[in-house]
Design an enzyme around this catalytic site. Structure first.
Site, short mmCIF file in Angstrom:
data_model
loop_
_atom_site.label_atom_id
_atom_site.label_comp_id
_atom_site.label_asym_id
_atom_site.label_seq_id
_atom_site.Cartn_x
_atom_site.Cartn_y
_atom_site.Cartn_z
N SER A 226 0.84 -1.21 0.00
CA SER A 226 0.00 0.00 0.00
C SER A 226 0.88 1.26 0.00
CB SER A 226 -0.90 -0.02 1.24
OG SER A 226 -0.09 -0.10 2.40
N CYS A 281 -3.96 -4.33 -7.81
CA CYS A 281 -3.49 -2.95 -7.92
C CYS A 281 -3.79 -2.39 -9.31
CB CYS A 281 -2.01 -2.86 -7.63
SG CYS A 281 -1.02 -3.62 -8.90
P1 NAD Z 1 0.54 -3.69 2.89
O1 NAD Z 1 1.19 -2.40 2.61
O2 NAD Z 1 -0.36 -3.80 4.07
O3 NAD Z 1 1.65 -4.84 3.09
C1 NAD Z 1 2.68 -5.05 2.17
C2 NAD Z 1 3.90 -5.60 2.90
O4 NAD Z 1 4.35 -4.63 3.86
C3 NAD Z 1 3.62 -6.88 3.68
O5 NAD Z 1 4.70 -7.76 3.51
C4 NAD Z 1 3.49 -6.40 5.12
O6 NAD Z 1 3.93 -7.36 6.04
C5 NAD Z 1 4.40 -5.18 5.16
N1 NAD Z 1 3.94 -4.17 6.12
C6 NAD Z 1 2.66 -3.87 6.45
N2 NAD Z 1 2.62 -2.87 7.35
C7 NAD Z 1 3.90 -2.53 7.60
C8 NAD Z 1 4.51 -1.54 8.44
N3 NAD Z 1 3.78 -0.72 9.20
N4 NAD Z 1 5.85 -1.46 8.45
C9 NAD Z 1 6.59 -2.28 7.69
N5 NAD Z 1 6.08 -3.22 6.87
C10 NAD Z 1 4.74 -3.35 6.81
O7 NAD Z 1 -0.22 -4.13 1.55
P2 NAD Z 1 -1.21 -5.36 1.33
O8 NAD Z 1 -2.50 -5.07 2.02
O9 NAD Z 1 -0.53 -6.64 1.60
O10 NAD Z 1 -1.41 -5.26 -0.26
C11 NAD Z 1 -2.38 -4.46 -0.88
C12 NAD Z 1 -1.80 -3.17 -1.40
O11 NAD Z 1 -0.72 -3.45 -2.29
C13 NAD Z 1 -2.78 -2.35 -2.20
O12 NAD Z 1 -2.64 -1.01 -1.85
C14 NAD Z 1 -2.35 -2.59 -3.65
O13 NAD Z 1 -2.71 -1.56 -4.55
C15 NAD Z 1 -0.88 -2.67 -3.48
N6 NAD Z 1 -0.25 -3.35 -4.61
C16 NAD Z 1 0.52 -2.60 -5.45
C17 NAD Z 1 1.13 -3.19 -6.55
C18 NAD Z 1 2.01 -2.39 -7.47
O14 NAD Z 1 2.81 -2.98 -8.20
N7 NAD Z 1 1.91 -1.08 -7.47
C19 NAD Z 1 0.93 -4.55 -6.79
C20 NAD Z 1 0.14 -5.29 -5.90
C21 NAD Z 1 -0.45 -4.68 -4.81
#
Ligand code: NAD
Length: 499
Positions: A226, A281
């Site tokens: 995200s 995404c």
């Molecule tokens: P997220 O940001 O919650 O988690 C992603 C990763 O970050 C996970 O491995 C998680 O453990 C880690 N993480 C979460 N909170 C954290 C923190 N406070 N500090 C450090 N690390 C942390 O995302 P999600 O819910 O797993 O995935 C969905 C999001 O990903 C959506 O916003 C989607 O649009 C995005 N996404 C983007 C792409 C792209 O290429 N732009 C592709 C797929 C998904």
């Protein structure tokens, strides 16, 4: 209940922190496993082992490294159904969609089979009198991949394949919601001939991520997730002197021009808006028809298509269009956003709240929702909903529609449906979004191009996979060489007097 592990030095290793998080079966709402959350010490130890192992791997010639990718690709194909089932079991997406998840990752592995070509350097003959210049690409050392829940196979493969074939060791921190596919891919890579320690799958949450960001050995961080976390990780990695590319969230629009084939546009919107329960995404979450007549007709075409959508578990006998969302909290958040859309004055034409499926009452299912007359000040427009909700924002003119997208803070993907090449060309040229579809709803580029958004959808440099990945995972060294005249000027055959 299954206790999952880390995968370190070529074997499954139990977590020692005593901290776990639950992995749900989103279709039933049951907890099916617990995954260990690594401590700073566990992470640092995995990184230290990777650093040791990388020395020999980085010195292995690229063709041999590519052969590991060839076997890995064959093994992924062989285990396609098993991997797709693993994806669906933890994520909830349908099995055909799970297969697509594995397939789009496999395609990046296939490009990595050609790594020797991608890694070869540059050469300038006689850049000055007797002077040659050459550049080589060398591995960075130990790099990290931090991945989201929504593509449990594809995105870890986007990270691990180019990083490893370029001669690096990788620490992969998969999403704690869907960790099993990464663990299985690590086993398959070992079977393909990857030396132990080159791919370390370390499960965890913020503590593990912060340990990566603060570890001096880690040279680069590739993140997908995200936007707020992407921005945080980019900042902390960069301030610690690391190379970082952090891909974030999205709000993808599709413009529908009055001359578009509206049946095709409606079919595309339904697939791109509701496929994988909108948890992509590159999902299209905003339809922007141009002109009242187009908007009214689009509502007529979309409504029956959306009402017909079948929602269910991946194990259902009949074909389902999409499955549950990832957690109960995600379901609550999505339904809360739908509430806000109603309160803020949008017209909720199809209401997916309170959806119940017989036999799966505790599953995290959300029915399809469709809003008309959404405006840019509403939360359902401003937030990435990441659920099965399509919003229609009406635009009077093409310029209004284009400006809506230009003004949106996200810039991952977008699309236009039109029969007019001039409009399509103008759109592709002017829109400030990284991936553009023309009569194509989800323009995820093929694996030999590159993937990346603009604006708040990406922080840092270079895109994922394709040629950019080889640039991201290697550093360039350039040598300027001159040799003074020597033996070719003639051999010396006589003893020289020592004067
Ligand atoms: P997220 O940001 O919650 O988690 C992603 C990763 O970050 C996970 O491995 C998680 O453990 C880690 N993480 C979460 N909170 C954290 C923190 N406070 N500090 C450090 N690390 C942390 O995302 P999600 O819910 O797993 O995935 C969905 C999001 O990903 C959506 O916003 C989607 O649009 C995005 N996404 C983007 C792409 C792209 O290429 N732009 C592709 C797929 C998904």
């Amino acid at each position: 209940m299954t206790e999952l592990t880390h995968y370190i030095n070529g074997e499954h290793v139990k977590g020692t922190s005593g901290r776990f998080t639950e992995v749900f079966n989103p279709a039933t709402g049951e907890v099916q496993a617990k995954v260990p959350l690594a401590t700073v010490e566990e992470m640092n130890a995995a990184i230290a082992k990777a650093e040791e192992a990388q020395k020999a791997w980085g010195a292995t010639n690229p063709q041999r490294r590519a052969r590991v990718m060839m076997k890995f690709g064959a093994l992924i194909n062989e285990h396609m159904d098993e991997l797709a089932e693993l994806v669906s079991r933890e994520h909830g997406k349908t099995l055909p969609d799970g297969r697509g998840d594995v397939q789009r990752g496999l395609e990046v592995v296939e490009v990595c089979m050609g790594a020797p070509h991608m890694l070869k350097g540059e050469f300038t003959d006689d850049g000055g009198p007797g002077i040659d210049l050459y550049s080589m690409r060398q591995p960075l050392g130990v790099v990290a991949g931090i991945t989201p829940f929504n593509f449990p196979a594809m995105i870890p493969l986007w990270k691990m394949a180019p990083a490893i074939v370029s001669g690096n060791a990788m620490i992969l921190k998969p999403s704690e919601r869907c960790p099993s596919t990464s663990l299985r891919l690590a086993e398959l890579l070992k079977e393909a001939g990857l030396p132990d320690g080159i791919l370390q799958v370390v499960n965890g949450d913020k503590e593990a991520v912060d340990a990566i960001l603060d570890n001096e050995t880690i040279a680069a961080v590739g993140f997908v997730g995200s936007t707020p976390i992407a921005q945080y990780i980019y900042g902390r990695a960069a301030s610690n002197g690391k190379r970082a590319q952090c891909f974030g969230g999205a709000k993808n629009h599709m413009i529908i021009m009055p001359d578009a084939d509206l049946d095709k546009a409606a079919d595309a919107l339904v697939g791109a808006g509701f496929g994988a329960a909108g948890e992509r995404c590159m999902a299209i979450s905003v339809a922007v028809p141009v002109g009242k007549e187009t908007a009214d007709k689009l509502v007529e075409k979309l409504t029956p298509r959306i009402e017909k959508l079948k929602v269910g578990p991946y194990t259902a006998d009949e074909e389902v269009d999409y499955g549950p969302v990832i957690t109960g909290a995600a379901k609550q958040r999505i339904e809360g956003l739908i509430d806000s859309g109603v309160e803020q004055g949008a017209d909720l034409l199809i209401d997916g709240r309170g959806f119940q499926l017989q036999g799966y009452e505790d599953g995290f299912f959300v029915g399809p929702s469709f809003f008309d007359n959404v405006t840019p000040d509403m939360d359902i427009y401003k937030e990435e909903i990441f659920g099965p909700v399509l919003s229609q924002v009406r635009a009077d003119t093409y310029e209004d529609a284009l400006n809506l997208i230009i003004d949106n803070p996200y810039g991952n993907g977008t699309a236009i449906y039109t029969a007019d090449g001039d409009t399509a060309r103008d759109f592709a040229h002017r829109v400030n979004v990284g991936m553009v579809g023309i009569n194509f709803p989800i323009p995820v580029p093929l694996s030999y191009h590159t993937f990346g958004g603009w604006k708040k959808s990406a922080f840092g440099d270079l895109n994922q996979y394709g040629p950019d990945a080889f640039r991201f995972y290697t550093k360039t060294k350039t040598v300027t060489a001159r040799w003074f005249s020597g033996i070719k000027e003639g051999g010396e055959f006589n003893f020289k007097a020592m004067d």
